[in-house]
Scaffold this active site. Structure first.
Site, PDB file in Angstrom:
ATOM      1  N   TYR A 260     -63.267  -8.987 -28.642  1.00 14.44           N
ATOM      2  CA  TYR A 260     -62.609  -9.669 -27.445  1.00 14.44           C
ATOM      3  C   TYR A 260     -62.447 -11.085 -28.022  1.00 14.44           C
ATOM      4  CZ  TYR A 260     -61.438 -10.623 -22.738  1.00 14.44           C
ATOM      5  OH  TYR A 260     -60.875 -11.274 -21.583  1.00 14.44           O
TER       6      TYR A 260
ATOM      7  N   TYR B 139     -52.701 -10.533 -23.607  1.00 14.70           N
ATOM      8  CA  TYR B 139     -54.003 -10.572 -23.258  1.00 14.70           C
ATOM      9  C   TYR B 139     -53.889  -9.974 -21.791  1.00 14.70           C
ATOM     10  CZ  TYR B 139     -58.239 -12.867 -21.209  1.00 14.70           C
ATOM     11  OH  TYR B 139     -59.333 -13.062 -20.783  1.00 14.70           O
TER      12      TYR B 139
END
Lengths: 137, 386
Positions: free
Chosen positions: B291, B341
C-alpha cells in the site's frame, strides 16, 4: 482558522489551556498519564482521573513544513511548521502544535528552517491554544 | 484443501477480478462504476450475478449493498460486511469473505470499491465539519491532511535511521516504471526521473508531490469462492493462503504519535498474524503489492512484514531491489502512486494477475504474492499463492 472542537474527554485540556495551564490527564488510581484523554485508564481500567500540571518544557520529536494545497486561512500562512513536542517530564506524551517566534505570534511566524528535532521548547498560551516557543537559555 | 484445523489457509480462492477505466475524471457516478467493476469480475470468474450471496467493502464506500444487489441482480445475501479505516480495509474485505465462506455462511462473495476521488470532494478539506477526536489535537495547528500526518512520521524516521529522500524516490520510481508498462495506469505514458522528483514542489516537507498517491476516479472488484468451487471456474484459482487484520495495542490512527513506538505501526502486528498462519516466510514471497498512498509507507511496510530489519527499509530499496528482477518487485501495476488510487484495491487485482501470469510486468514464475492495505491506520494483508 479551525478552532478545537473538544469532546467530553478532551474538554478539560482546553479549559486549562484557556487559563494558561498545560495539564495532562492522569489516572487517579494508578497515576499513569495518558494522552489523548479517554474515559478510563488503559493500565488499570479505573474511571477516576485527575488533570496533572506539566512544566511546559519539551523537545521537538518531529516536524513538517506544510505547503499548499491547504485550507485558505492556512494557505495564507504557508509554508509553516507543525511540530510534535514530547514533554520533558513524560516523553511518551506528545503534543501537536506550532513553533512560533513568541507568545501570541501566528502560525508560520518562525522561519521553518530554524526548526530542529531535539530542540528544547517551552509552552505558551494564546487565545485558548497551546503554542511552543524556543526555550530561552 | 478444505476448511478445518487449517483454518482459512488455502480454503478459498480469488477467481474473478474486474475494474473500470481509471481517470482523473469519469462521467459516470460511483454506483454505476461499482456495478461495472462487479459485473466484470463476475464475468471474469464465469459466475452469474444470481449466485452472489456475500458482499464486503469499506465503510467509506458510498454504494451500499442494497443498491448494488438490486442493480446487479444478486441472489439472497447471507453475509455482508464493511471494514473501517479507509485504505486499511482493502485486504480485509477479502479476508471477511474468506472467513464467511469457510464458515459456511455464504458461497460466492464479491468485494469492491468505487470512488471518485479524482473529481470528488476530499473529507479533510471540509471546513464546516470537524470530527472531535482526534482532529481537536491536530487540525487547529494546521496538521490538516493525511500527507501532513505521514510526513510527521517520515521526518522522524529519516532522522532516526539516516534514510534519505533518495530512498523515497526509489519507491516512487519503481511504481512509475511499472506503470509505464501498464496501459491501464494513469501514468502509463509519463516517465519519472530523479531530477523531476528532486525538483518537484513540496506538499508537506519532507514529502514532495511524487511521494503522494494519485487522485483517481474508478472502481474495482474481485470474486471469492471456496477452493472446491474454484476448480469449476473459468480462471486458474489464486488461493487466499493467509489473511490478517491489525489494530495494535495503543495505536492511534494515522496520527500515531501517542504510543511508545510510533515507527512500528500496524504492519508489524498484521505481519505476526499473517506469517503465523502461513506455510511461507518473507523470503518465499516473489512479488509484493504494498500500500503506497505515500512512499514512506512502503519503507515502514518492508520492515513490518519482515523483508528487512527495523530501520533498514531505506537501504533495502537500493540497487533496484524494488524493480523487476530485483530482490522484491513491488506494485507491479504501478500502485497507488502511479496506476490508480482507489484505496488500494488495485493492489489486490494486480496480485491476482501476477499469480495468473498475466501482469504487464510479470515476475517470471511468481507463485506467492503479499498484498497489504494502508499502513499507519488499522490495516489488513493477504498472502496469495497460485
Amino acid at each position: 482558522m479551525l478552532r478545537p472542537v473538544p469532546d467530553t474527554d478532551g474538554a478539560p485540556f482546553w479549559e486549562y489551556a484557556a487559563q494558561g495551564e498545560l495539564r495532562v490527564q492522569a489516572c487517579a488510581a494508578c497515576g499513569e498519564l495518558r494522552f489523548p484523554p479517554r474515559p478510563c485508564c488503559p493500565h488499570c481500567q479505573s474511571f477516576e482521573s485527575a488533570w496533572r500540571p506539566m512544566s511546559g518544557r519539551g523537545r521537538v520529536w518531529s516536524y513538517v513544513v506544510a505547503h499548499p494545497p491547504l485550507l485558505p486561512d492556512y494557505a495564507a500562512r504557508a509554508p509553516y511548521d507543525v511540530v510534535v513536542v514530547e514533554l520533558a517530564e513524560a516523553p511518551r506524551i506528545r503534543l501537536v502544535g506550532n513553533l512560533v517566534g513568541g507568545a501570541g505570534e501566528p502560525l508560520g511566524s518562525l522561519p521553518p528552517e530554524s526548526v530542529r528535532i531535539g530542540a528544547r521548547v517551552q509552552a505558551v498560551f494564546h487565545d485558548g491554544l497551546v503554542q511552543w516557543v524556543p526555550e530561552r537559555p | 484443501m478444505a476448511a478445518g484445523s487449517g483454518g482459512l489457509k488455502d480454503a478459498t480462492a480469488l477467481v474473478g477480478i474486474g475494474q473500470t477505466p481509471f481517470a482523473k475524471r469519469l462521467p459516470e457516478d460511483e454506483r454505476t462504476l461499482a456495478c461495472r467493476a462487479v459485473l466484470a469480475a463476475l464475468d471474469d470468474a464465469g459466475i452469474t450475478p444470481g449466485e452472489v450471496d456475500a458482499l464486503a467493502s469499506y465503510t467509506m464506500e458510498e454504494t451500499d449493498e442494497v443498491e448494488l444487489a438490486k442493480a446487479c441482480g444478486f441472489g439472497d445475501l447471507t453475509f455482508f460486511s464493511k471494514v473501517g479505516f479507509g485504505g486499511g480495509g482493502s485486504c480485509a474485505t477479502v479476508a471477511h469473505l474468506a472467513a464467511a465462506i469457510t464458515a459456511g455462511q455464504a458461497s460466492v462473495g464479491v468485494a469492491w470499491r468505487s470512488r471518485k476521488r479524482g473529481s470528488g470532494p476530499r473529507p479533510w478539506t471540509d471546513t464546516t465539519v470537524q470530527l472531535p477526536t482526534p482532529a481537536q489535537w491536530t487540525r487547529p495547528y494546521g496538521l490538516l491532511r493525511p500527507a501532513d500526518e505521514i510526513a510527521m512520521l517520515t521526518r522522524r524516521y529519516l532522522h532516526e535511521y539516516g534514510a534519505t529522500r533518495d530512498h523515497l524516490f526509489n519507491v516512487a520510481l519503481a511504481c512509475r516504471n511499472r506503470a509505464n508498462q501498464n496501459p491501464a495506469a494513469i501514468m502509463y505514458d509519463r516517465p519519472l526521473t530523479r531530477e523531476m522528483y528532486m525538483a518537484s514542489r513540496w506538499i508537506s516537507e519532507p514529502l514532495c508531490l511524487f511521494d503522494n498517491c494519485l487522485e483517481t476516479d474508478g472502481a474495482l472488484a474481485c470474486v471469492v469462492v471456496s477452493a472446491e468451487r474454484a476448480r469449476d471456474c473459468r480462471r486458474t484459482p489464486v488461493y487466499v493462503h493467509s489473511v490478517a487484520q491489525s489494530l495494535p495495542a495503543q495505536h492511534h490512527g494515522m496520527v500515531n504519535y501517542w504510543n511508545d513506538d510510533p515507527l512500528t505501526g500496524p504492519a508489524w502486528s498484521a505481519a505476526r498474524h499473517l506469517w503465523k498462519h502461513s506455510d511461507l516466510a518473507p523470503e518465499d514471497v516473489d512479488v509484493a503489492q504494498i500500500y503506497d498512498a505515500f512512499t514512506p509507507l512502503v519503507l515502514l511496510s518492508l520492515e513490518g512484514y519482515g523483508f528487512c530489519g527495523r530501520g533498514e527499509g531505506g537501504a533495502f530499496t537500493e540497487g533496484g531491489a524494488l524493480e523487476t528482477g530485483g530482490l522484491l518487485p513491488v506494485n507491479t501495476g504501478g500502485g497507488g502512486l502511479s496506476e490508480a488510487y482507489v484505496h488500494g484495491f488495485n493492489l489486490i487485482n494486480e496480485g491476482v494477475r501476477q499469480l495468473r501470469g498475466t501482469s504487464t510486468a510479470q515476475v517470471p514464475g511468481a507463485s506467492a504474492c503479499l498484498v497489504t492495505a494502508g499502513e499507519g491506520v488499522p490495516t489488513s494483508a493477504l498472502l496469495l499463492r497460485s
